[in-house]
Design a protein around this motif. Structure first.
Motif, PDB file in Angstrom:
ATOM      1  N   SER A   1       0.831  -1.210   0.000  1.00 48.03           N
ATOM      2  CA  SER A   1       0.000   0.000   0.000  1.00 48.03           C
ATOM      3  C   SER A   1       0.863   1.257   0.000  1.00 48.03           C
ATOM      4  CB  SER A   1      -0.907   0.024   1.230  1.00 48.03           C
ATOM      5  OG  SER A   1      -1.796  -1.049   1.194  1.00 48.03           O
ATOM      6  N   LEU A   2       1.910   1.230   0.790  1.00 51.43           N
ATOM      7  CA  LEU A   2       2.780   2.391   0.932  1.00 51.43           C
ATOM      8  C   LEU A   2       3.520   2.709  -0.369  1.00 51.43           C
ATOM      9  CD1 LEU A   2       3.876   4.471   2.947  1.00 51.43           C
ATOM     10  CD2 LEU A   2       5.576   2.781   3.641  1.00 51.43           C
ATOM     11  N   ARG A   3       3.995   1.683  -1.041  1.00 51.92           N
ATOM     12  CA  ARG A   3       4.791   1.929  -2.264  1.00 51.92           C
ATOM     13  C   ARG A   3       3.971   2.585  -3.357  1.00 51.92           C
ATOM     14  NH1 ARG A   3       5.499  -3.674  -5.607  1.00 51.92           N
ATOM     15  NH2 ARG A   3       3.271  -3.979  -5.793  1.00 51.92           N
ATOM     16  N   ARG A   4       2.652   2.448  -3.288  1.00 51.19           N
ATOM     17  CA  ARG A   4       1.800   3.086  -4.301  1.00 51.19           C
ATOM     18  C   ARG A   4       1.846   4.609  -4.204  1.00 51.19           C
ATOM     19  NH1 ARG A   4      -2.327  -1.478  -3.232  1.00 51.19           N
ATOM     20  NH2 ARG A   4      -1.714  -2.945  -4.840  1.00 51.19           N
ATOM     21  N   ARG A   5       2.389   5.102  -3.116  1.00 55.26           N
ATOM     22  CA  ARG A   5       2.562   6.563  -2.985  1.00 55.26           C
ATOM     23  C   ARG A   5       3.763   7.065  -3.763  1.00 55.26           C
ATOM     24  NH1 ARG A   5       1.771   7.826   3.397  1.00 55.26           N
ATOM     25  NH2 ARG A   5      -0.099   6.584   3.720  1.00 55.26           N
ATOM     26  N   SER A   6       4.576   6.144  -4.207  1.00 56.60           N
ATOM     27  CA  SER A   6       5.758   6.489  -4.987  1.00 56.60           C
ATOM     28  C   SER A   6       5.338   6.660  -6.443  1.00 56.60           C
ATOM     29  CB  SER A   6       6.787   5.359  -4.856  1.00 56.60           C
ATOM     30  OG  SER A   6       7.883   5.589  -5.688  1.00 56.60           O
ATOM     31  N   SER A   7       5.636   7.832  -7.005  1.00 55.59           N
ATOM     32  CA  SER A   7       5.245   8.047  -8.399  1.00 55.59           C
ATOM     33  C   SER A   7       5.952   7.020  -9.285  1.00 55.59           C
ATOM     34  CB  SER A   7       5.590   9.473  -8.827  1.00 55.59           C
ATOM     35  OG  SER A   7       6.961   9.715  -8.651  1.00 55.59           O
ATOM     36  N   ASN A   8       5.240   6.514 -10.259  1.00 55.82           N
ATOM     37  CA  ASN A   8       5.768   5.505 -11.180  1.00 55.82           C
ATOM     38  C   ASN A   8       6.301   4.261 -10.472  1.00 55.82           C
ATOM     39  OD1 ASN A   8       5.265   7.188 -13.455  1.00 55.82           O
ATOM     40  ND2 ASN A   8       7.144   8.302 -12.996  1.00 55.82           N
ATOM     41  N   TYR A   9       5.644   3.889  -9.371  1.00 59.80           N
ATOM     42  CA  TYR A   9       6.140   2.760  -8.584  1.00 59.80           C
ATOM     43  C   TYR A   9       6.202   1.462  -9.388  1.00 59.80           C
ATOM     44  CZ  TYR A   9       1.430   0.825  -7.989  1.00 59.80           C
ATOM     45  OH  TYR A   9       0.195   0.279  -8.200  1.00 59.80           O
ATOM     46  N   GLU A  10       5.328   1.334 -10.393  1.00 58.44           N
ATOM     47  CA  GLU A  10       5.303   0.096 -11.177  1.00 58.44           C
ATOM     48  C   GLU A  10       6.588  -0.117 -11.960  1.00 58.44           C
ATOM     49  OE1 GLU A  10       3.318   2.739 -11.935  1.00 58.44           O
ATOM     50  OE2 GLU A  10       1.240   2.186 -11.662  1.00 58.44           O
ATOM     51  N   ILE A  11       7.221   0.970 -12.387  1.00 62.98           N
ATOM     52  CA  ILE A  11       8.418   0.826 -13.218  1.00 62.98           C
ATOM     53  C   ILE A  11       9.708   1.032 -12.428  1.00 62.98           C
ATOM     54  CG2 ILE A  11       7.256   1.399 -15.376  1.00 62.98           C
ATOM     55  CD1 ILE A  11       8.362   4.236 -15.130  1.00 62.98           C
ATOM     56  N   ARG A  12       9.590   1.537 -11.209  1.00 66.29           N
ATOM     57  CA  ARG A  12      10.783   1.710 -10.368  1.00 66.29           C
ATOM     58  C   ARG A  12      11.172   0.387  -9.715  1.00 66.29           C
ATOM     59  NH1 ARG A  12      10.325   7.131  -6.700  1.00 66.29           N
ATOM     60  NH2 ARG A  12      10.303   8.602  -8.406  1.00 66.29           N
ATOM     61  N   SER A  13      12.429   0.261  -9.413  1.00 64.59           N
ATOM     62  CA  SER A  13      12.901  -0.928  -8.701  1.00 64.59           C
ATOM     63  C   SER A  13      12.471  -0.851  -7.236  1.00 64.59           C
ATOM     64  CB  SER A  13      14.432  -1.007  -8.770  1.00 64.59           C
ATOM     65  OG  SER A  13      15.006   0.033  -7.978  1.00 64.59           O
ATOM     66  N   PHE A  14      12.548  -1.961  -6.566  1.00 67.91           N
ATOM     67  CA  PHE A  14      12.234  -2.009  -5.137  1.00 67.91           C
ATOM     68  C   PHE A  14      13.067  -0.991  -4.373  1.00 67.91           C
ATOM     69  CE2 PHE A  14      13.536  -3.749  -0.982  1.00 67.91           C
ATOM     70  CZ  PHE A  14      12.308  -3.735  -0.333  1.00 67.91           C
ATOM     71  N   ARG A  15      14.384  -0.991  -4.604  1.00 63.12           N
ATOM     72  CA  ARG A  15      15.280  -0.072  -3.886  1.00 63.12           C
ATOM     73  C   ARG A  15      14.929   1.380  -4.188  1.00 63.12           C
ATOM     74  NH1 ARG A  15      16.859  -2.133   0.204  1.00 63.12           N
ATOM     75  NH2 ARG A  15      17.001  -0.085   0.989  1.00 63.12           N
ATOM     76  N   ALA A  16      14.607   1.678  -5.447  1.00 61.92           N
ATOM     77  CA  ALA A  16      14.261   3.058  -5.821  1.00 61.92           C
ATOM     78  C   ALA A  16      12.989   3.499  -5.103  1.00 61.92           C
ATOM     79  CB  ALA A  16      14.094   3.174  -7.329  1.00 61.92           C
ATOM     80  N   ASN A  17      12.003   2.608  -4.997  1.00 59.60           N
ATOM     81  CA  ASN A  17      10.778   2.942  -4.270  1.00 59.60           C
ATOM     82  C   ASN A  17      11.053   3.163  -2.786  1.00 59.60           C
ATOM     83  OD1 ASN A  17       8.638   3.046  -6.196  1.00 59.60           O
ATOM     84  ND2 ASN A  17       8.755   0.832  -6.407  1.00 59.60           N
ATOM     85  N   VAL A  18      11.859   2.284  -2.193  1.00 51.47           N
ATOM     86  CA  VAL A  18      12.199   2.431  -0.772  1.00 51.47           C
ATOM     87  C   VAL A  18      12.916   3.751  -0.545  1.00 51.47           C
ATOM     88  CG1 VAL A  18      13.656   1.540   1.100  1.00 51.47           C
ATOM     89  CG2 VAL A  18      12.261  -0.042  -0.247  1.00 51.47           C
ATOM     90  N   ASN A  19      13.925   4.045  -1.351  1.00 50.99           N
ATOM     91  CA  ASN A  19      14.695   5.269  -1.178  1.00 50.99           C
ATOM     92  C   ASN A  19      13.830   6.520  -1.368  1.00 50.99           C
ATOM     93  OD1 ASN A  19      17.015   3.822  -0.614  1.00 50.99           O
ATOM     94  ND2 ASN A  19      17.709   3.837  -2.732  1.00 50.99           N
ATOM     95  N   TYR A  20      12.967   6.498  -2.381  1.00 47.61           N
ATOM     96  CA  TYR A  20      12.089   7.626  -2.638  1.00 47.61           C
ATOM     97  C   TYR A  20      11.174   7.876  -1.436  1.00 47.61           C
ATOM     98  CZ  TYR A  20       8.218  10.338  -4.544  1.00 47.61           C
ATOM     99  OH  TYR A  20       7.249  11.291  -4.740  1.00 47.61           O
ATOM    100  N   LEU A  21      10.519   6.826  -0.956  1.00 44.77           N
ATOM    101  CA  LEU A  21       9.575   6.976   0.164  1.00 44.77           C
ATOM    102  C   LEU A  21      10.295   7.309   1.468  1.00 44.77           C
ATOM    103  CD1 LEU A  21       7.160   4.106  -0.782  1.00 44.77           C
ATOM    104  CD2 LEU A  21       6.611   6.549  -0.751  1.00 44.77           C
ATOM    105  N   TYR A  22      11.476   6.745   1.642  1.00 42.13           N
ATOM    106  CA  TYR A  22      12.256   7.051   2.841  1.00 42.13           C
ATOM    107  C   TYR A  22      12.574   8.546   2.864  1.00 42.13           C
ATOM    108  CZ  TYR A  22      15.995   6.923   6.294  1.00 42.13           C
ATOM    109  OH  TYR A  22      16.786   7.162   7.395  1.00 42.13           O
TER     110      TYR A  22
END
Length: 192
Positions: free
Chosen positions: A159-180
């Motif tokens: 649920s949280l990663r969906r707050r990351s823009s373009n989360y579908e195409i970003r890598s796991f690490r990129a999503n974590v870093n962005y949200l962090y």
């Protein structure tokens, strides 16, 4: 052997064959040109005559009672579903592990912003490069304000990663870093 998804017609035929042959999955599988395991698994998750959607308070109470009365060495979700009567085994299992097991641990502490921050901190500190590499069980066993299952934490991450823009195409690490950065670092900056 067919290995693609069941069509609506095949699902209807599966129900008809089950009415005729009972739980003789190998016979049913042969008639549908599928494996016995495949037809059994499909039938197990079909909500035939079952409720779907939001669980009632009564269903949740029945689920808790049925699970607590079950053998501690493992849950027989088929038997538990028979006690509930309105849900199938897959629904009962999912409801228990994703929502109920942590609620019945004696704590009613709901998910908070602090929990969200902590989840992001733990994911950020982990060396996982993929969601499947995260040690969800180990994380769930750490000291949360309320019991959390590994599935519950993973669901919260989803649920949280969906707050990351373009989360579908970003890598796991990129999503974590962005949200962090967005949630944890900006919050610290705003508090300063």
């Amino acid at each position: 052997m067919i290995i693609y998804r069941f069509t609506d017609g095949e699902a209807i035929e599966l129900v008809r064959l089950h009415d005729t042959h009972g739980n003789d999955w190998s016979v049913i599988g042969h008639k549908l040109d599928r494996s016995g395991q495949s037809v059994r698994d499909k039938f197990r998750v079909m909500p035939i005559g079952m409720s779907t959607g939001v669980w009632t308070k009564e269903e949740e109470e029945k689920l808790v009672a049925a699970v607590q009365a079950t053998n501690e060495s493992g849950f027989n979700w088929e038997l538990i579903a028979k006690q509930i009567k309105t849900r199938n085994a897959a629904q009962c299992c999912k409801k228990w592990y994703h929502h109920m097991c942590w609620k019945t641990s004696g704590s009613t502490v709901m998910w908070s912003h602090q929990d969200q921050v902590r989840l992001l901190q733990e994911l950020h500190q982990s060396i996982a490069t993929d969601e499947d590499e995260v040690e969800w069980q180990k994380m769930a066993e750490s000291d949360w304000p309320a019991a959390r299952s590994k599935n519950y934490l993973r669901s919260r991450w989803t649920s949280l990663r969906r707050r990351s823009s373009n989360y579908e195409i970003r890598s796991f690490r990129a999503n974590v870093n962005y949200l962090y950065k967005k949630i944890v670092v900006e919050e610290r900056t705003n508090q300063s």
